[in-house]
Design an enzyme around this catalytic site. Structure first.
Site, short mmCIF file in Angstrom:
data_model
loop_
_atom_site.label_atom_id
_atom_site.label_comp_id
_atom_site.label_asym_id
_atom_site.label_seq_id
_atom_site.Cartn_x
_atom_site.Cartn_y
_atom_site.Cartn_z
N LYS A 1 0.94 -1.34 -0.21
CA LYS A 1 -0.11 -0.08 -0.14
C LYS A 1 0.76 1.32 -0.19
O LYS A 1 0.43 2.14 -0.68
CB LYS A 1 -0.76 -0.01 1.23
N THR A 2 1.83 1.23 1.15
CA THR A 2 2.74 2.50 1.01
C THR A 2 3.29 2.74 -0.30
O THR A 2 3.63 3.83 -0.83
CB THR A 2 3.50 2.36 2.31
N GLN B 1 -9.55 -3.87 8.28
CA GLN B 1 -8.62 -3.36 9.62
C GLN B 1 -9.07 -2.21 10.37
O GLN B 1 -8.28 -1.48 11.05
CB GLN B 1 -7.31 -3.09 8.94
N ASP C 1 -5.06 8.07 3.41
CA ASP C 1 -4.58 6.56 4.02
C ASP C 1 -5.16 6.15 5.27
O ASP C 1 -5.93 6.87 5.86
CB ASP C 1 -2.93 6.72 4.28
N GLU C 2 -5.39 5.00 5.54
CA GLU C 2 -6.33 4.45 6.52
C GLU C 2 -7.58 5.03 6.49
O GLU C 2 -8.28 5.49 7.64
CB GLU C 2 -5.54 4.64 7.91
N ARG D 1 0.74 -8.52 10.95
CA ARG D 1 1.84 -7.83 11.17
C ARG D 1 3.18 -8.64 10.94
O ARG D 1 4.35 -8.26 10.66
CB ARG D 1 1.94 -7.24 12.47
#
Length: 678
Positions: free
Chosen positions: A32-33, A255, A224-225, A612
DNA sequence: AATTCGTCAACCAAC
DNA sequence: TTGACGAATT
């Protein structure tokens, strides 16, 4: 240089679709980043001015990382022109520029959680609500949720079509308290976290000219998020971006873990409704984790309904099986984790490759003790943080008072620390006078010092000395003197170190506390060096309140294992992850009585934790856990039952060991002794 | 009036 | 294990 060929097809689509609304559903570990960074770089290359791009991130750390990575693809100079930050930081910047429109003084300050609690408590007392039968934290939570939905003070808080959060009585109490809380904030020239979004929304709504000004400058938006944004944040985004609608929202409904804070997954599920004509891209290939880890993650999240179904896949092969471990008690669990961690380090990994994740902050203590006992270097993220320590808060309260003389919470905090003979009784009298004459508290103290009121005359001299001290330092600050020097002088003048040692029973404890004060000074000095002339004390304090994560004092930045909550772990990844405390009532956490627990969100939390891990994952639980001093039997988390057979191996070392036997024996012996004595 | 001591309840996540 | 609060102490 920019190489779009290195991206997979959906990633590439997300990068090159620069015009119009776009929703990117980015599964965990799907790069994503990388996509965001490439997208920004690509836009800049297509000659979009960097200054026209606004990128919203969840934390300040994510913001600086993004800027840095964009800088590597374009140029650092260009990257500097980007506007990157959190919604709250952006809102603060806007309020700084436009404070006059709202009737706020230039030196307004941000209320932190402690200030908010104090104001709510005070307001509850004013309306004679018993703070034993009503928890002020829940009241504040309801007020905050209301603010996040754009409900003003005086409007009914009751949220339509939704269950009451803590019962109807709480909503009635919150409705009573809300207007008073709000008034207290304004009187003190303070804004709270929600105001940092809500007030800019109001400004933009009310002034078309202002809206146009911002819209001329900012033309491309990236959030983002996105799954963790609330209604007010969506509103702010719409006000800034419509009708142009060059909005790219990146997120993952699986998430979404901030529902309790008012985040609305609907923002992601109904993106196309707010931004018609939106395109949608799904990133489902996972580049992070090995297959077994991914299979466990998929199995756990699959039980949730109402999700934008995603199935993560990986071509990294199955990798090691996930290790599910049952321990006799929480201490043994901690010892197990630390032993495995040490073995892992011995086999060549660095300490910083490891993370220990837990549901609640209280779980960190046992783990920390075990880490310290074995000498493994570690950092704790969040929790009772450095800046929450009493000594630090006391010092900061002085500084805040110098910046904003209206800050009554800070004033009351330090008016008698160090002890200077101005007690509650005196302050209560002055408070009363201040209310009657509609004076700010500090002004009332000034008047009291001049002998205006009979009943405070005995303390007039002491009050006068205090006011003089505040005025003197505030004047130095206003004259532009460096804040660190002012703080330094202050500490000497009031003999803060002496006052702290006097409070402490042992010399080591005193030394530890005094070290905290010194570290605060260092942190302030660092800020001044970093920001140079443009960094004011007000900004330093605002920054602390807003995001304290990346300005904590730490040793030589380095190779340390990290301990944190699942919430804090969002967006991060580690080669080795220990997810501890997989027990019913802990993960999933049992809701506080009266608050219906959101099982789906707990499941997502577990999912976030599992995803994670890159290479190795431990899921541990205890058969027994110490709760307020006594062992409590525990049952395994239901999430463990969802794991697919092929993807994990279970170890059960929960039989009582000699150590745990001894511990429970001594516990009962002591109990017996107490009973006999009593 | 201020400080200290002892009892009682709480304790989920955080911008 | 901490903290908040009320009573007792100086």
């Amino acid at each position: 240089m920019l190489d779009l060929g290195a991206l997979n097809p959906p990633q590439r689509e997300a990068v090159v679709t620069t015009e119009g609304p776009l929703l990117v559903l980015a599964g965990a570990g799907s790069g994503k980043t990388r996509v965001i960074v490439h997208r920004i770089a690509h836009m800049v290359q297509q000659s979009v001015p960097a200054s026209a791009i606004l990128a919203m991130t969840f934390t300040k750390k994510a913001a600086s990382e993004m800027r840095e990575r964009v800088g590597k693809l374009v140029s650092a100079r260009r990257a500097k022109e980007l506007t990157v930050g959190t919604f709250h930081a952006f809102g603060l910047q806007m309020l700084r520029a436009e404070h006059a429109r709202l009737g706020y003084p230039r030196q307004f300050t941000i209320a932190d959680a402690g200030d908010q609690a104090a104001l709510v408590k005070r307001a509850m007392r004013e309306v004679k609500i018993d703070d034993r039968s009503f928890d002020h934290r829940r009241v504040l939570g309801l007020i905050s949720l209301a603010k996040g939905e754009g409900i003003g003070p005086g409007e009914p808080i009751r949220r339509e079509g939704r269950p009451t959060l803590h019962g109807e009585e709480y909503e009635l109490v919150a409705e009573e308290v809300y207007p008073r809380y709000e008034r207290a904030l304004r009187a003190m020239a303070m804004v709270d976290f929600d105001d940092l979004i809500g007030l800019p929304v109001r400004l933009l709504r009310e002034s078309e000219a202002l809206r146009r000004r911002y819209q001329e400058r900012l033309r491309y938006f990236l959030v983002d998020e996105y799954q963790d944004t609330n209604r007010a944040q969506l509103e702010l985004l719409k006000l800034l971006s419509l009708p142009r609608a060059n909005v790219c929202a990146v997120g993952d409904d699986d998430q979404a873990i901030y529902g309790w804070r008012g985040a609305e997954v609907e923002n992601i599920l109904r993106f196309h409704r707010h931004f018609p004509g939106a395109r949608e891209v799904r990133l489902e290939q996972n580049y992070r984790s090995f297959g077994c880890i991914l299979d466990c993650a998929n199995a756990v999240i699959a039980k949730n309904e109402d999700r934008k179904a995603k199935a993560l896949f990986s071509d990294r092969g199955p990798g090691e099986k996930v290790r599910v471990v049952a321990c006799p008690d929480d201490e043994a669990e901690a010892r197990f984790v630390v032993a495995e961690l040490r073995a892992s380090i011995a086999s060549g990994r660095r300490a910083g490759d490891h993370a220990i994740l837990y549901r609640t902050n209280l779980q960190s203590r046992v783990l920390e003790e075990a880490m310290r006992a074995e000498g493994v270097p570690y950092d704790v993220v969040g929790g009772t943080e450095f800046f929450d320590r009493r000594e630090v808060k006391d010092l900061l309260a002085y500084l805040r008072l110098f910046v904003n003389g209206g800050d009554e919470v800070s004033l009351l905090r330090i008016v008698n620390f160090p002890s200077r003979g101005i007690g509650d009784a005196t302050m209560e009298k002055i408070r009363h006078r201040a209310t009657v004459e509609a004076l700010p508290l500090l002004a009332a103290m000034r008047k009291a010092a001049a002998g205006a009121w009979e009943e405070v005359r005995p303390a007039a001299q002491r009050v006068g000395a205090f006011v003089e001290l505040v005025d003197r330092y505030a004047a130095r600050l206003a004259a532009g003197e460096a804040a660190s020097r002012i703080a330094h002088d202050l500490i000497d003048e009031i003999d803060l170190r002496g006052a702290i040692s006097a409070q402490m029973t042992s010399a080591e404890a005193a030394a530890r506390r005094i070290a905290l004060v010194d570290e605060t000074l260092i942190s302030l000095e660092r800020f001044e060096v970093r920001e140079g002339k443009k960094g004011s004390l007000g900004q330093y304090l605002a920054q602390l309140t807003l995001d304290r994560r990346d300005d904590e004092p730490e040793g030589p930045a380095g190779d340390r294992a990290v301990l944190m909550t699942l919430h804090a772990a969002k967006g991060l990844e580690f080669p080795v992850v220990f997810l501890v405390g997989l027990e019913e009532d802990l993960l999933p956490h049992k809701g506080i009585q009266g608050a219906p627990q959101d099982l789906a969100e707990e499941r997502r939390l577990a999912y976030v934790g599992i995803t994670r891990a890159r290479e190795r994952l431990y899921l541990t639980r205890s058969a027994t856990r110490l709760s307020r001093g006594r062992p409590l039997p525990r049952t395994p988390s239901r999430f463990l039952a969802d794991l697919p057979e092929h993807a994990f191996e279970a170890t059960d070392i929960s039989q009582p060991t000699e150590e745990s036997e001894r511990r429970s024996e001594t516990f009962f012996e002591e109990l017996l002794a107490k009973l006999e004595a009593g």
